[in-house]
Design a protein around this motif. Sequence first.
Motif, mmCIF file in Angstrom:
data_model
loop_
_atom_site.group_PDB
_atom_site.id
_atom_site.type_symbol
_atom_site.label_atom_id
_atom_site.label_comp_id
_atom_site.label_asym_id
_atom_site.label_seq_id
_atom_site.Cartn_x
_atom_site.Cartn_y
_atom_site.Cartn_z
ATOM 1 N N UNK A 165 0.804 -1.225 0.000
ATOM 2 C CA UNK A 165 0.000 0.000 0.000
ATOM 3 C C UNK A 165 0.835 1.272 0.000
ATOM 4 N N UNK A 166 2.118 1.155 0.296
ATOM 5 C CA UNK A 166 3.025 2.298 0.265
ATOM 6 C C UNK A 166 4.422 1.777 -0.048
ATOM 7 N N UNK A 167 5.280 2.666 -0.491
ATOM 8 C CA UNK A 167 6.636 2.270 -0.880
ATOM 9 C C UNK A 167 7.639 3.048 -0.024
ATOM 10 N N UNK A 168 8.344 2.367 0.873
ATOM 11 C CA UNK A 168 9.351 3.057 1.683
ATOM 12 C C UNK A 168 10.687 3.145 0.947
ATOM 13 N N UNK A 171 14.139 6.396 9.704
ATOM 14 C CA UNK A 171 14.436 7.511 8.803
ATOM 15 C C UNK A 171 13.880 7.293 7.399
ATOM 16 N N UNK A 172 13.131 6.202 7.211
ATOM 17 C CA UNK A 172 12.541 5.932 5.906
ATOM 18 C C UNK A 172 11.554 7.029 5.510
ATOM 19 N N UNK A 173 11.496 7.315 4.227
ATOM 20 C CA UNK A 173 10.432 8.143 3.671
ATOM 21 C C UNK A 173 9.404 7.197 3.065
ATOM 22 N N UNK A 174 8.147 7.374 3.421
ATOM 23 C CA UNK A 174 7.074 6.515 2.904
ATOM 24 C C UNK A 174 6.415 7.238 1.732
ATOM 25 N N UNK A 175 6.471 6.612 0.567
ATOM 26 C CA UNK A 175 5.978 7.245 -0.651
ATOM 27 C C UNK A 175 4.751 6.503 -1.176
ATOM 28 N N UNK A 176 3.933 7.150 -2.011
ATOM 29 C CA UNK A 176 2.719 6.496 -2.520
ATOM 30 C C UNK A 176 3.046 5.336 -3.447
ATOM 31 N N UNK A 177 2.167 4.336 -3.518
ATOM 32 C CA UNK A 177 2.456 3.142 -4.322
ATOM 33 C C UNK A 177 2.594 3.423 -5.808
ATOM 34 N N UNK A 178 1.939 4.448 -6.288
ATOM 35 C CA UNK A 178 2.023 4.753 -7.713
ATOM 36 C C UNK A 178 3.232 5.577 -8.089
ATOM 37 N N UNK A 227 5.840 9.010 -7.724
ATOM 38 C CA UNK A 227 5.606 10.447 -7.767
ATOM 39 C C UNK A 227 6.076 11.021 -9.084
ATOM 40 N N UNK A 228 6.219 12.324 -9.118
ATOM 41 C CA UNK A 228 6.766 12.965 -10.306
ATOM 42 C C UNK A 228 8.249 12.620 -10.420
ATOM 43 N N UNK A 229 8.835 12.926 -11.549
ATOM 44 C CA UNK A 229 10.261 12.645 -11.735
ATOM 45 C C UNK A 229 11.096 13.376 -10.691
ATOM 46 N N UNK A 230 10.735 14.609 -10.403
ATOM 47 C CA UNK A 230 11.482 15.380 -9.403
ATOM 48 C C UNK A 230 11.336 14.752 -8.026
ATOM 49 N N UNK A 231 10.124 14.333 -7.674
ATOM 50 C CA UNK A 231 9.912 13.689 -6.377
ATOM 51 C C UNK A 231 10.719 12.403 -6.262
ATOM 52 N N UNK A 232 10.715 11.610 -7.317
ATOM 53 C CA UNK A 232 11.477 10.362 -7.299
ATOM 54 C C UNK A 232 12.969 10.643 -7.135
#
Length: 203
Positions: free
Chosen positions: A79-82, A114-121, A123-128
């Motif tokens: 459900x999320x990508x750390x 210290x993980x950042x939890x990101x959405x499963x789909x 993000x934008x190229x800059x966010x990635x």
Amino acid sequence: MAAEGGALPLLGTGRRADPYPALQWNGALLRRAAAPADDGLVLVALAAAPPGATLADVARGLAAGRAVDADLPPFDGAPAVPTLRVLAAAACAAVTAGADPAGLAELLDLAATLLVVTPPGGGTAVEEDLWAGAALAAGWLAPVLAGAGLTPSPDAAATTLAAVLGAGPVRPPRPPEPAPASGETPASGAGDTQVSELLAALG
């Protein structure tokens, strides 16, 4: 190199910065360039190298980071990508600085916080790009925090990964085995090269 007050190169700029922002910048740039994953770990090792460290120390740190990276749990369908590479970067930084590879369990628990939890789909190229840089910077930071006396909750890595990945109990990556004393070092005596010399050559 931070212990010597040295700053790291900001790739592509001709400038330098302290380790955390430099790794954030460089990690983002490496992802954008589709560079090999090991390149980021090498930069973490260079940032974590203490005074007098050599390329042989960097090689040991890189081996530890790669071992943890290879043992990270999958997150397909989660459900999320750390930003799991924080754990690999933390192992790399700690072993480069002289830690015993077999004694990293508590450090990995700390790094998991210290993980950042990101959405499963995604993000934008800059966010990635920024998430990739954040993983390297946070991994470098983990042993710094441990050295300052910060301690994690027991089994924080397993608990955090289980919560984020939405699965049952998740086994955190195993600390890597220590390299044998006769382990390989870079050829032609390159393992004796001082890290400070390499960083100076990077400009």
